[in-house]
Enzyme design. Structure first.
Site, PDB file in Angstrom:
ATOM      1  N   HIS A  61     -30.607  -2.161  -5.815  1.00 40.48           N
ATOM      2  CA  HIS A  61     -30.504  -1.869  -4.377  1.00 40.48           C
ATOM      3  C   HIS A  61     -30.714  -0.380  -4.105  1.00 40.48           C
ATOM      4  O   HIS A  61     -31.137  -0.003  -3.014  1.00 40.48           O
ATOM      5  CB  HIS A  61     -29.115  -2.260  -3.837  1.00 40.48           C
ATOM      6  CG  HIS A  61     -28.666  -3.621  -4.261  1.00 40.48           C
ATOM      7  ND1 HIS A  61     -29.327  -4.768  -3.870  1.00 40.48           N
ATOM      8  CD2 HIS A  61     -27.639  -4.030  -5.054  1.00 40.48           C
ATOM      9  CE1 HIS A  61     -28.700  -5.819  -4.392  1.00 40.48           C
ATOM     10  NE2 HIS A  61     -27.696  -5.402  -5.120  1.00 40.48           N
ATOM     11  N   HIS A  91     -25.246   7.633  -4.327  1.00 44.88           N
ATOM     12  CA  HIS A  91     -26.518   6.909  -4.273  1.00 44.88           C
ATOM     13  C   HIS A  91     -27.216   7.266  -2.970  1.00 44.88           C
ATOM     14  O   HIS A  91     -26.645   7.953  -2.131  1.00 44.88           O
ATOM     15  CB  HIS A  91     -26.270   5.392  -4.337  1.00 44.88           C
ATOM     16  CG  HIS A  91     -25.469   4.907  -3.196  1.00 44.88           C
ATOM     17  ND1 HIS A  91     -24.080   4.887  -3.213  1.00 44.88           N
ATOM     18  CD2 HIS A  91     -25.827   4.495  -1.957  1.00 44.88           C
ATOM     19  CE1 HIS A  91     -23.627   4.459  -2.047  1.00 44.88           C
ATOM     20  NE2 HIS A  91     -24.677   4.223  -1.263  1.00 44.88           N
ATOM     21  N   HIS A  93     -30.155   6.078   0.327  1.00 46.69           N
ATOM     22  CA  HIS A  93     -30.890   5.066   1.098  1.00 46.69           C
ATOM     23  C   HIS A  93     -32.109   5.786   1.673  1.00 46.69           C
ATOM     24  O   HIS A  93     -31.997   6.959   2.078  1.00 46.69           O
ATOM     25  CB  HIS A  93     -30.030   4.525   2.246  1.00 46.69           C
ATOM     26  CG  HIS A  93     -28.723   3.924   1.791  1.00 46.69           C
ATOM     27  ND1 HIS A  93     -28.556   2.576   1.558  1.00 46.69           N
ATOM     28  CD2 HIS A  93     -27.526   4.502   1.505  1.00 46.69           C
ATOM     29  CE1 HIS A  93     -27.306   2.353   1.175  1.00 46.69           C
ATOM     30  NE2 HIS A  93     -26.661   3.502   1.116  1.00 46.69           N
ATOM     31  N   GLU A 103     -29.176   5.592   7.287  1.00 46.07           N
ATOM     32  CA  GLU A 103     -28.382   4.449   7.783  1.00 46.07           C
ATOM     33  C   GLU A 103     -27.715   4.841   9.098  1.00 46.07           C
ATOM     34  O   GLU A 103     -27.934   4.190  10.127  1.00 46.07           O
ATOM     35  CB  GLU A 103     -27.338   4.049   6.728  1.00 46.07           C
ATOM     36  CG  GLU A 103     -28.006   3.607   5.419  1.00 46.07           C
ATOM     37  CD  GLU A 103     -27.222   2.566   4.680  1.00 46.07           C
ATOM     38  OE1 GLU A 103     -26.071   2.830   4.290  1.00 46.07           O
ATOM     39  OE2 GLU A 103     -27.737   1.460   4.519  1.00 46.07           O
ATOM     40  N   HIS A 116     -24.983   9.007  -0.054  1.00 38.96           N
ATOM     41  CA  HIS A 116     -23.584   8.587   0.064  1.00 38.96           C
ATOM     42  C   HIS A 116     -22.809   8.930  -1.199  1.00 38.96           C
ATOM     43  O   HIS A 116     -23.169   8.476  -2.298  1.00 38.96           O
ATOM     44  CB  HIS A 116     -23.515   7.067   0.296  1.00 38.96           C
ATOM     45  CG  HIS A 116     -23.982   6.668   1.649  1.00 38.96           C
ATOM     46  ND1 HIS A 116     -24.422   5.380   1.945  1.00 38.96           N
ATOM     47  CD2 HIS A 116     -24.103   7.370   2.795  1.00 38.96           C
ATOM     48  CE1 HIS A 116     -24.766   5.322   3.220  1.00 38.96           C
ATOM     49  NE2 HIS A 116     -24.592   6.519   3.755  1.00 38.96           N
ATOM     50  N   THR A 196     -21.887  -0.247   3.567  1.00 38.49           N
ATOM     51  CA  THR A 196     -23.103  -0.651   4.301  1.00 38.49           C
ATOM     52  C   THR A 196     -23.938  -1.637   3.484  1.00 38.49           C
ATOM     53  O   THR A 196     -25.036  -1.995   3.890  1.00 38.49           O
ATOM     54  CB  THR A 196     -23.982   0.571   4.625  1.00 38.49           C
ATOM     55  OG1 THR A 196     -24.450   1.127   3.385  1.00 38.49           O
ATOM     56  CG2 THR A 196     -23.213   1.607   5.423  1.00 38.49           C
ATOM     57  N   THR A 197     -23.398  -2.022   2.321  1.00 37.52           N
ATOM     58  CA  THR A 197     -24.059  -3.078   1.541  1.00 37.52           C
ATOM     59  C   THR A 197     -23.024  -4.160   1.262  1.00 37.52           C
ATOM     60  O   THR A 197     -21.826  -3.857   1.229  1.00 37.52           O
ATOM     61  CB  THR A 197     -24.550  -2.535   0.172  1.00 37.52           C
ATOM     62  OG1 THR A 197     -23.416  -2.073  -0.563  1.00 37.52           O
ATOM     63  CG2 THR A 197     -25.535  -1.400   0.341  1.00 37.52           C
TER      64      THR A 197
HETATM   65  O1  LIG Z   1     -23.628   2.307   0.915  1.00 37.94           O
HETATM   66  S1  LIG Z   1     -22.171   2.334   0.713  1.00 37.94           S
HETATM   67  O2  LIG Z   1     -21.435   1.917   1.903  1.00 37.94           O
HETATM   68  O3  LIG Z   1     -21.732   3.689   0.289  1.00 37.94           O
HETATM   69  C1  LIG Z   1     -21.812   1.210  -0.551  1.00 37.94           C
HETATM   70  C2  LIG Z   1     -21.033   1.576  -1.533  1.00 37.94           C
HETATM   71  C3  LIG Z   1     -20.624   0.724  -2.656  1.00 37.94           C
HETATM   72  C4  LIG Z   1     -20.106   1.374  -3.744  1.00 37.94           C
HETATM   73  C5  LIG Z   1     -19.682   0.672  -4.822  1.00 37.94           C
HETATM   74 BR1  LIG Z   1     -18.977   1.626  -6.281  1.00 37.94          BR
HETATM   75  C6  LIG Z   1     -19.746  -0.706  -4.888  1.00 37.94           C
HETATM   76  C7  LIG Z   1     -20.271  -1.394  -3.814  1.00 37.94           C
HETATM   77  C8  LIG Z   1     -20.715  -0.687  -2.707  1.00 37.94           C
HETATM   78  O4  LIG Z   1     -21.234  -1.356  -1.651  1.00 37.94           O
HETATM   79 ZN   LIG Z   2     -24.742   3.808   0.701  1.00 38.78          ZN
END
Ligand SMILES: O=S(=O)(O)/C=C/c1cc(Br)ccc1O
Ligand SMILES: [Zn+2]
Length: 258
Positions: A61, A91, A93, A103, A116, A196-197
């Site tokens: 992702h 990570h 986007h 985002e 992020h 956001t995922t």
């Molecule tokens: O894009 S985010 O909202 O920062 C997602 C963060 C995220 C970090 C972890 Br560690 C595991 C699942 C997740 O969805």
């Molecule tokens: Zn993120």
């Protein structure tokens, strides 16, 4: 089993993750004049000097740099946070060629990309997983990326991307301090939101920096050499446009630091 395509993208996520239609979903469109300054919001404090990066991985992702979060060696605190939160990973986007991919948006304007930095409340919770399901479990620092000149340190990451081209690939990535990815100002907007995922847990205190960092189109282009797909898959799907669009504010207040 979720992704960013037509068949498995953000508009479908609610089928397997009903919280996608919840009251505190992220990202959001930030409207600065509707985000009043709160004098009670102090500065955020980042203690990353003892941080220990471990590896860089393509999780299908995004590209993720993971940290040793077995103690409080690298934390974010202050601002809207009641406790120090431990850095777990960061990570990105991003969009496609010529398309923006942040985002959060600011008055409908999106940036080229968004970084992020994910932290968890190890004072109140015993693990990241447990924190990720608590309303004050996570703190994510969001940093916009705009295009312009080369970023002097981002090459440390883009030079490693060829090693993690395929989904589920991982390689050592030690000695990287994300402090080098911060803009000069730590002024921010903050609101209560979600991952956001998927699983889209409503457990995130969002801290979105107002000042973007500048990276070059060339550096961003290297992120697009990553693939959503695994080495064994015959369909090669370029990793791009891995962003969720803004979600309804549902009465939430966004506050601004001084
Ligand atoms: O894009 S985010 O909202 O920062 C997602 C963060 C995220 C970090 C972890 Br560690 C595991 C699942 C997740 O969805
Ligand atoms: Zn993120």
């Amino acid at each position: 089993q979720w992704g960013y395509g037509k068949e498995d993208g953000p508009s479908i996520w609610h089928k397997n993750f009903p919280v996608a239609e919840g009251d505190r979903q992220s990202p959001i469109d930030i409207i600065p004049k509707e985000a009043p300054r709160d004098p009670n919001l102090g500065p955020i404090v980042l203690n990353y000097d003892q941080c220990t990066s471990l590896n860089i991985t393509n999780n299908g992702h995004s590209v993720v740099v993971e940290f040793d979060d077995t103690d409080d060696r690298s934390v974010i605190q202050g601002g809207p946070l009641g406790n120090p939160y431990r850095l777990k990973q960061f990570h990105f986007h991003w969009g496609g060629k010529g398309c923006h991919g942040s985002e959060h948006t600011v008055e409908g304007m999106s940036y080229a990309s968004e970084l992020h930095l994910v932290h968890w409340n190890a004072v109140k919770y015993k693990s990241f997983g447990q924190a990720a399901e608590a309303p004050d479990g996570l703190a994510v620092l969001g940093i916009f990326l705009d295009t312009g000149d080369d970023h002097r340190w981002l090459h440390m990451i883009t030079d490693a991307l060829y090693m993690v081209k395929f989904k589920a690939s991982v390689t050592d990535f030690k000695g990287f301090n994300p402090k080098c990815l911060l803009p000069s100002s730590l002024h921010y907007w903050t609101y209560l939101g979600s991952l956001t995922t998927p699983p889209l847990h409503e457990s995130v205190i969002w801290i979105v920096l107002k000042e973007p960092i500048i990276v070059s189109e060339k550096q961003l282009g290297k992120f697009r050499t990553l693939l959503f797909s695994g080495e064994e898959e015959d369909q090669r799907m370029r990793m791009e446009n891995n962003f969720r669009p803004p979600q309804p504010l549902k009465g939430r207040e966004v506050r601004s630091s001084n």
